[in-house]
Design an enzyme around this catalytic site. Structure first.
Site, PDB file in Angstrom:
ATOM      1  N   ARG A   1      35.551  24.026  45.433  1.00 31.25           N
ATOM      2  CA  ARG A   1      35.168  24.252  46.743  1.00 31.25           C
ATOM      3  C   ARG A   1      34.128  24.978  47.204  1.00 31.25           C
ATOM      4  O   ARG A   1      33.264  25.140  46.286  1.00 31.25           O
ATOM      5  CB  ARG A   1      36.908  25.167  47.287  1.00 31.25           C
ATOM      6  CG  ARG A   1      36.413  26.541  47.318  1.00 31.25           C
ATOM      7  CD  ARG A   1      37.308  27.493  47.907  1.00 31.25           C
ATOM      8  NE  ARG A   1      37.193  28.737  47.926  1.00 31.25           N
ATOM      9  CZ  ARG A   1      37.863  29.768  48.091  1.00 31.25           C
ATOM     10  NH1 ARG A   1      39.289  29.726  49.191  1.00 31.25           N
ATOM     11  NH2 ARG A   1      37.694  30.856  47.642  1.00 31.25           N
TER      12      ARG A   1
ATOM     13  N   LYS B   1      25.592  58.218  73.887  1.00 30.56           N
ATOM     14  CA  LYS B   1      24.833  57.367  74.615  1.00 30.56           C
ATOM     15  C   LYS B   1      25.010  55.857  73.246  1.00 30.56           C
ATOM     16  O   LYS B   1      24.693  56.147  72.367  1.00 30.56           O
ATOM     17  CB  LYS B   1      22.743  57.668  74.662  1.00 30.56           C
ATOM     18  CG  LYS B   1      23.539  57.015  76.205  1.00 30.56           C
ATOM     19  CD  LYS B   1      23.873  57.284  77.211  1.00 30.56           C
ATOM     20  CE  LYS B   1      22.865  56.817  78.661  1.00 30.56           C
ATOM     21  NZ  LYS B   1      23.864  56.636  80.233  1.00 30.56           N
TER      22      LYS B   1
ATOM     23  N   THR C   1      24.441  62.679  78.377  1.00 25.95           N
ATOM     24  CA  THR C   1      24.240  61.224  77.525  1.00 25.95           C
ATOM     25  C   THR C   1      22.999  60.649  77.726  1.00 25.95           C
ATOM     26  O   THR C   1      22.208  60.369  77.240  1.00 25.95           O
ATOM     27  CB  THR C   1      25.521  60.260  77.914  1.00 25.95           C
ATOM     28  OG1 THR C   1      25.074  59.829  79.064  1.00 25.95           O
ATOM     29  CG2 THR C   1      26.459  61.048  77.100  1.00 25.95           C
TER      30      THR C   1
ATOM     31  N   HIS D   1      36.298  29.068  56.269  1.00 23.92           N
ATOM     32  CA  HIS D   1      36.568  27.452  56.150  1.00 23.92           C
ATOM     33  C   HIS D   1      35.559  26.301  56.081  1.00 23.92           C
ATOM     34  O   HIS D   1      35.765  26.032  57.316  1.00 23.92           O
ATOM     35  CB  HIS D   1      38.346  27.746  56.467  1.00 23.92           C
ATOM     36  CG  HIS D   1      38.852  28.828  56.245  1.00 23.92           C
ATOM     37  ND1 HIS D   1      39.210  29.186  54.880  1.00 23.92           N
ATOM     38  CD2 HIS D   1      40.185  29.685  56.632  1.00 23.92           C
ATOM     39  CE1 HIS D   1      40.124  29.717  54.535  1.00 23.92           C
ATOM     40  NE2 HIS D   1      40.513  30.527  55.979  1.00 23.92           N
TER      41      HIS D   1
ATOM     42  N   GLN E   1      37.808  37.833  46.713  1.00 24.77           N
ATOM     43  CA  GLN E   1      38.205  39.006  47.007  1.00 24.77           C
ATOM     44  C   GLN E   1      37.168  39.319  45.602  1.00 24.77           C
ATOM     45  O   GLN E   1      36.823  40.507  45.370  1.00 24.77           O
ATOM     46  CB  GLN E   1      39.574  39.481  46.880  1.00 24.77           C
ATOM     47  CG  GLN E   1      40.089  39.870  47.621  1.00 24.77           C
ATOM     48  CD  GLN E   1      41.413  38.300  48.003  1.00 24.77           C
ATOM     49  OE1 GLN E   1      40.525  36.940  47.572  1.00 24.77           O
ATOM     50  NE2 GLN E   1      42.191  38.279  49.000  1.00 24.77           N
TER      51      GLN E   1
END
Length: 298
Positions: free
Chosen positions: A174, A12, A57, A245, A217
């Site tokens: 940035r 469920k 369920t 971004h 990363q």
């Protein structure tokens, strides 16, 4: 050629349960979204329509509500109770998975004091837990999703290969923004679930902020590494982080510059798609059963 039934599970999904502790005048509130799934000998239901081994369920949903009546200490503890019960419900049930999302509520402040029974829903990230019962073994995955973070500097991206389709300029300054989805696997069950969750979340945030990033990363790995170094109860961290971004907006058409080092505000436009998506596990070792049948990444 033989046609056979592969690994399967059923259950469920998304049982919304809200439990309120009214034992004192100061009420407490737990708000969960619970999904259950069973594994075992259900082949006859698939191949011949024989439901003799099917715990409905609907019964699974009702079990969630009945167990909530005894209180919900933490998503992990509640998941362990449910998984143990469901996995042991019948001889032909060999395992169970309970996945939980926990939604936060803050007390509304009235006259400078938190109210006893009025709450406002917190925004931002959602706490998660997945408990897997695999025979006699129990595994707990904790985590969070949609933890949106941003740093306005301390991030670079350069030195990447260029081909005829590469237009992205290199940058040494940035905005770095992402929405962290993370799951971590505990080494055992003797864990202070609330305190450890809070501590791991804090480690993820602190490491994101403190790491001078040369790539998303690198930030992701540093965050996972810090969790493993600081929290011995955690054996593995899996993370998925999109690169949200932010690009400098060209204001030259209006006779305006947009200089990072100039006076006034620096103006960016935020692009929500397409986006880079970075995913990886950081681990000491691996226990595959903890992730079996758990939707996710990597």
């Amino acid at each position: 050629m033989a046609i056979v039934l592969g690994p399967n599970q059923y259950g469920k999904a998304e049982v919304r349960v809200v439990a309120v502790d009214r034992s004192t005048a100061r009420h407490s509130l737990v708000d969960l979204n619970v999904s259950t799934a069973l594994r075992g000998d259900f082949a006859a239901a698939h191949t011949t329509g024989d439901n003799g081994h099917v715990l409905t369920t609907d019964a699974q949903k009702n079990t969630v509500f009945a167990f909530a009546r005894d209180g919900i200490a933490s998503p992990e503890e509640f998941g362990l109770r449910l998984a143990r019960h469901l996995a042991g419900s019948y001889d032909w049930v060999t395992g169970a998975r309970v996945a939980i999302e926990s939604y936060g509520w803050d007390r509304i402040v009235v006259g400078g004091a938190p109210h006893d029974h009025a709450f406002s829903r917190t925004g931002g990230d959602v706490r998660t837990a997945v408990v897997t019962a695999d025979g006699e073994d129990l595994h707990v995955l904790a985590g969070l999703s949609d933890l949106v973070v941003l740093k306005t500097t301390g991030s670079e991206f350069w030195g990447f290969p260029r081909d005829r389709y590469t237009t992205l300029p290199e940058t040494t300054d940035r905005i770095l923004a992402t929405a962290v989805t993370a799951r971590w696997r505990y080494t055992g069950l003797d864990v202070d679930w609330h305190a450890t969750y809070d501590a791991v979340r804090a480690t993820l945030l602190e490491t994101f902020a403190a790491t001078h990033s040369l790539a998303l990363q690198q930030s992701l790995y540093a965050m996972g590494e810090a969790v493993l170094e600081q929290h011995r109860d955690v054996a593995e961290v899996r993370m998925s982080m999109p690169n949200k971004h932010h690009f400098l907006q060209d204001l030259s058409a209006f006779g305006l510059d947009n200089d990072l080092d100039g006076p006034g505000a620096v103006v960016y436009h935020a692009d929500d798609r397409p986006y880079g998506l970075i995913e990886e596990p950081v681990l000491r070792d691996d226990v595959p059963a903890a992730w079996l049948g758990t939707p996710g990444f990597c």
